[in-house]
Motif scaffolding. Structure first.
Motif, mmCIF file in Angstrom:
data_model
loop_
_atom_site.group_PDB
_atom_site.id
_atom_site.type_symbol
_atom_site.label_atom_id
_atom_site.label_comp_id
_atom_site.label_asym_id
_atom_site.label_seq_id
_atom_site.Cartn_x
_atom_site.Cartn_y
_atom_site.Cartn_z
ATOM 1 N N ASP A 1 3.019 26.389 -3.922
ATOM 2 C CA ASP A 1 3.243 27.886 -4.198
ATOM 3 C C ASP A 1 1.994 28.680 -5.108
ATOM 4 N N THR A 2 1.320 27.750 -6.032
ATOM 5 C CA THR A 2 0.537 28.309 -6.537
ATOM 6 C C THR A 2 -0.927 28.307 -5.846
ATOM 7 N N THR B 1 -0.271 31.408 -3.755
ATOM 8 C CA THR B 1 -0.546 32.531 -4.673
ATOM 9 C C THR B 1 -1.930 33.146 -4.588
ATOM 10 N N ASN C 1 -3.669 34.393 -1.553
ATOM 11 C CA ASN C 1 -3.410 35.811 -1.094
ATOM 12 C C ASN C 1 -3.708 36.792 -2.086
ATOM 13 N N GLU C 2 -4.150 36.204 -3.345
ATOM 14 C CA GLU C 2 -4.593 37.277 -4.329
ATOM 15 C C GLU C 2 -6.071 37.585 -4.125
#
Length: 332
Positions: free
Chosen positions: A53-54, A57, A60-61
């Motif tokens: 998840d990290t 994220t 995607n940022e």
């Protein structure tokens, strides 16, 4: 007849090329080592950092930052700078969102408007600095204010909510990775190819190394400089669309201070502030280092002032390291 000469020593050009290749390899390994060390450090400090998840994220940022950093790499290589990219991001997103929400434009036309606005802003910055021989630092600083004001006027100082009208860029692909990240990776690869394998790329490096020599060789540096700033504006416009797609909104305050993060990523990647040297791939490593640093500091609970201090120190260390490396290379 003397037969004491030998042909085993490589020609001077080959020796220089080998030293350059060795230097690039050392840079790649160094940046990779820094990135791995940071991941290991934050993984040890936070039990949640080393997770899928990290990393999803983070992936995607970073597209907006990565795309703008590609353009900024070209600008720094010609010994210029563009401080307006954050404001251009905001204006591009604002125009596209306003066209969709208020003017009822189709998404494709609205996106094209935002990209065109970014390219125009970059072209104006480049043309003014070239025509009047002004430092791009000053011209882009003025453009920063002009474009930010335009973003406020277009949106009437209100956030424009576009929903999923341009959400295709933010749609998850394999493993939750967004289309914007895939596009950013493609642009990094294309940027490196243009810089290292095309006449335009060689002209960019040549202008940053010795503009007068390029002029004497018959290359007019003015259109190349304008094209570089136009490209940077175009990519900042694309970054605006990426951010608006991810947030499903366009905020006229978006991108404030982002130009500093972009420049930091490029400098950490080893691009010289004096011009003449840089790599788009290395810049992407710089983007990753900035992103991992920010995500890791957030997960360990660092305060905002602490994060700014640490990030600033990383930038200074990167510049000092690069300067020392250049001096050693020049010394032999």
């Amino acid at each position: 007849m003397t037969l004491g000469t030998t042909t085993s020593a490589p020609p001077a050009a080959a020796a220089v090329a080998w030293r350059g290749l060795r230097g690039e390899l050392a840079t790649y390994l160094g940046l990779t080592g820094v990135l791995v060390a940071m991941v290991a450090l934050f993984g040890a400090l936070s039990q949640h950092f080393l997770s899928v998840d990290t990393f999803v994220t983070i992936a995607n940022e970073i597209p907006a930052l990565a795309v703008m950093a590609v353009g900024m790499t070209f600008v720094l290589i010609i010994a210029g700078i563009d401080l307006s990219v954050g404001s251009v991001l905001a204006l591009s997103a604002a125009l596209s969102a306003t066209a969709i929400v208020q003017w009822q434009w189709p998404a494709g036309a609205a996106a094209a408007l935002g990209l065109a606005a970014g390219a125009v802003c970059g072209s104006v910055t480049g043309a003014v600095s070239v025509a009047w021989r002004l430092p791009s630092f000053i011209v882009s600083l003025g453009m920063l204010e002009v474009v930010r004001g335009a973003a406020y006027l277009v949106t009437e100082s209100r956030t424009q909510y576009v929903g999923d009208a341009i959400g295709g860029l933010a749609q998850p692909w394999v493993g939750g990775i967004s289309a914007a990240f895939v596009l950013a990776i493609a642009l990094v690869a294309l940027g490196q190819l243009v810089l290292s394998r095309t006449v335009f790329g060689r002209c960019v490096v040549g202008i940053g190394t010795n503009e007068e020599a390029m002029r004497l060789a018959g290359v007019d540096p003015r259109p190349v400089r304008i094209a570089v700033f136009a490209l940077t504006g175009l990519l900042a416009g694309l970054a605006g669309l990426m951010q608006a797609a991810r947030l499903e909104a366009a905020d006229p305050n978006a991108g404030q201070g982002m130009e500093l993060r972009v420049i930091a990523a490029v400098v950490i990647g080893g691009t010289s502030l004096m011009g003449g040297r840089g790599s788009v791939v290395n810049t992407f490593f710089g983007v990753l280092i900035i992103a991992v640093l920010e995500a890791g500091l957030a997960q360990v609970g660092a305060s905002e002032p602490s994060k700014r201090i640490i990030t600033g120190c990383v930038i200074v260390v990167a510049v000092v390291f690069d300067t020392v490396r250049q001096r050693r290379a020049a010394g032999g």
